[in-house]
Enzyme design. Structure first.
Site, mmCIF file in Angstrom:
data_model
loop_
_atom_site.group_PDB
_atom_site.id
_atom_site.type_symbol
_atom_site.label_atom_id
_atom_site.label_comp_id
_atom_site.label_asym_id
_atom_site.label_seq_id
_atom_site.Cartn_x
_atom_site.Cartn_y
_atom_site.Cartn_z
ATOM 1 N N ALA A 135 0.356 -1.634 5.011
ATOM 2 C CA ALA A 135 -0.222 -1.868 3.690
ATOM 3 C C ALA A 135 0.624 -1.170 2.633
ATOM 4 O O ALA A 135 1.416 -0.280 2.945
ATOM 5 C CB ALA A 135 -1.655 -1.349 3.656
ATOM 6 N N CYS A 136 0.448 -1.577 1.393
ATOM 7 C CA CYS A 136 1.172 -0.985 0.263
ATOM 8 C C CYS A 136 1.003 0.526 0.280
ATOM 9 O O CYS A 136 -0.083 1.017 0.515
ATOM 10 C CB CYS A 136 0.617 -1.548 -1.042
ATOM 11 S SG CYS A 136 1.411 -0.870 -2.508
ATOM 12 N N PRO A 137 2.075 1.289 0.106
ATOM 13 C CA PRO A 137 3.400 0.893 -0.370
ATOM 14 C C PRO A 137 4.415 0.738 0.756
ATOM 15 O O PRO A 137 5.603 0.611 0.492
ATOM 16 C CB PRO A 137 3.788 2.071 -1.255
ATOM 17 C CG PRO A 137 3.244 3.259 -0.515
ATOM 18 C CD PRO A 137 1.937 2.758 0.070
ATOM 19 N N ARG A 166 -3.113 1.832 -5.355
ATOM 20 C CA ARG A 166 -3.357 2.766 -4.257
ATOM 21 C C ARG A 166 -2.491 4.021 -4.372
ATOM 22 O O ARG A 166 -2.963 5.123 -4.145
ATOM 23 C CB ARG A 166 -3.110 2.079 -2.907
ATOM 24 C CG ARG A 166 -3.640 2.874 -1.723
ATOM 25 C CD ARG A 166 -3.509 2.100 -0.436
ATOM 26 N NE ARG A 166 -2.192 2.238 0.147
ATOM 27 C CZ ARG A 166 -1.788 3.271 0.862
ATOM 28 N NH1 ARG A 166 -2.576 4.288 1.073
ATOM 29 N NH2 ARG A 166 -0.577 3.295 1.364
ATOM 30 N N ASP A 191 0.614 -8.048 4.754
ATOM 31 C CA ASP A 191 -0.080 -7.593 3.550
ATOM 32 C C ASP A 191 0.043 -8.667 2.475
ATOM 33 O O ASP A 191 1.135 -8.976 2.016
ATOM 34 C CB ASP A 191 0.541 -6.271 3.073
ATOM 35 C CG ASP A 191 -0.097 -5.729 1.807
ATOM 36 O OD1 ASP A 191 -1.112 -6.296 1.357
ATOM 37 O OD2 ASP A 191 0.420 -4.734 1.270
#
Length: 197
Positions: free
Chosen positions: A23-25, A158, A50
């Site tokens: 997931a980000c980043p 996030r 993602d």
């Protein structure tokens, strides 16, 4: 892009990066590291799951000087294709920042604030600041008419990466008072709510 006609076998790549399940980043972090191993002009295929990675990678490429070639989706896997640019340029960082703690103080003192959450809808549904507006980064240009260009706005994601790119984009589009919230929701200790039970 016509996904029916294109197939993975038609695209020549120099390296493949597996970013599935991240997931980000992390897809961007791994992409940055892998791009450093490539020569200018070489093409990297990034395999990700993602959904936010498309908007993130496009914005990062625009910001750093690489060419985002395109995307092919096969089932759950998104195949991104990026061509390394010639000269590595310094990544631009948005200069107007506000830390989580300062934003929390503004909220506690009931200051009039607009918080723009640029994470994906699923991230927002599970955990967000009460009263924040959800506009995923990839939809920002299409939905900018939903926002007042003169209002002070705090952009959050996030980790501060997507919000950095979103703050730059909003400023380019004429928004006057934009702040990137760092380090973002991953370390937010203030009040949150969710859309699901």
């Amino acid at each position: 892009m016509n996904r029916e006609v294109l197939s993975l076998t038609n695209i020549q790549t120099d390296k493949v990066l597996d970013a599935k399940g991240l997931a980000c980043p992390m897809p961007i972090v791994k992409t940055k590291k892998t791009m450093n191993e490539l020569e200018p002009g070489q093409v990297l295929e990034i395999q990700a799951t993602d959904k936010g990675s498309t908007a993130d990678l496009k914005a990062w490429c625009d910001n750093i000087g690489h060419q985002y070639i395109g995307t092919i989706e096969k089932g759950e896997i998104i195949h991104h294709f990026v061509r390394k640019g010639g000269e590595e340029i310094e990544e631009i960082k948005y200069p107007h920042l506000i830390e989580n703690e300062e934003l929390a103080r503004k909220l506690e003192s009931n200051e009039q604030t607009i918080i723009l959450d640029v994470r994906e809808p699923s991230e927002f549904a599970f955990h967000h600041i009460p009263g924040s507006i959800s506009i995923p980064f990839g939809e920002l240009e299409q939905r900018m008419d939903d926002l007042n260009k003169e209002t002070e706005m705090y952009v959050i994601c996030r980790t501060g990466n997507r919000s950095d790119l979103a703050a730059q984009k909003l400023t380019q589009l004429g928004f006057k008072k934009v702040f990137n919230v760092v380090p973002g929701m991953s370390e937010w200790k203030g009040i949150t709510e969710k859309l699901i039970d």
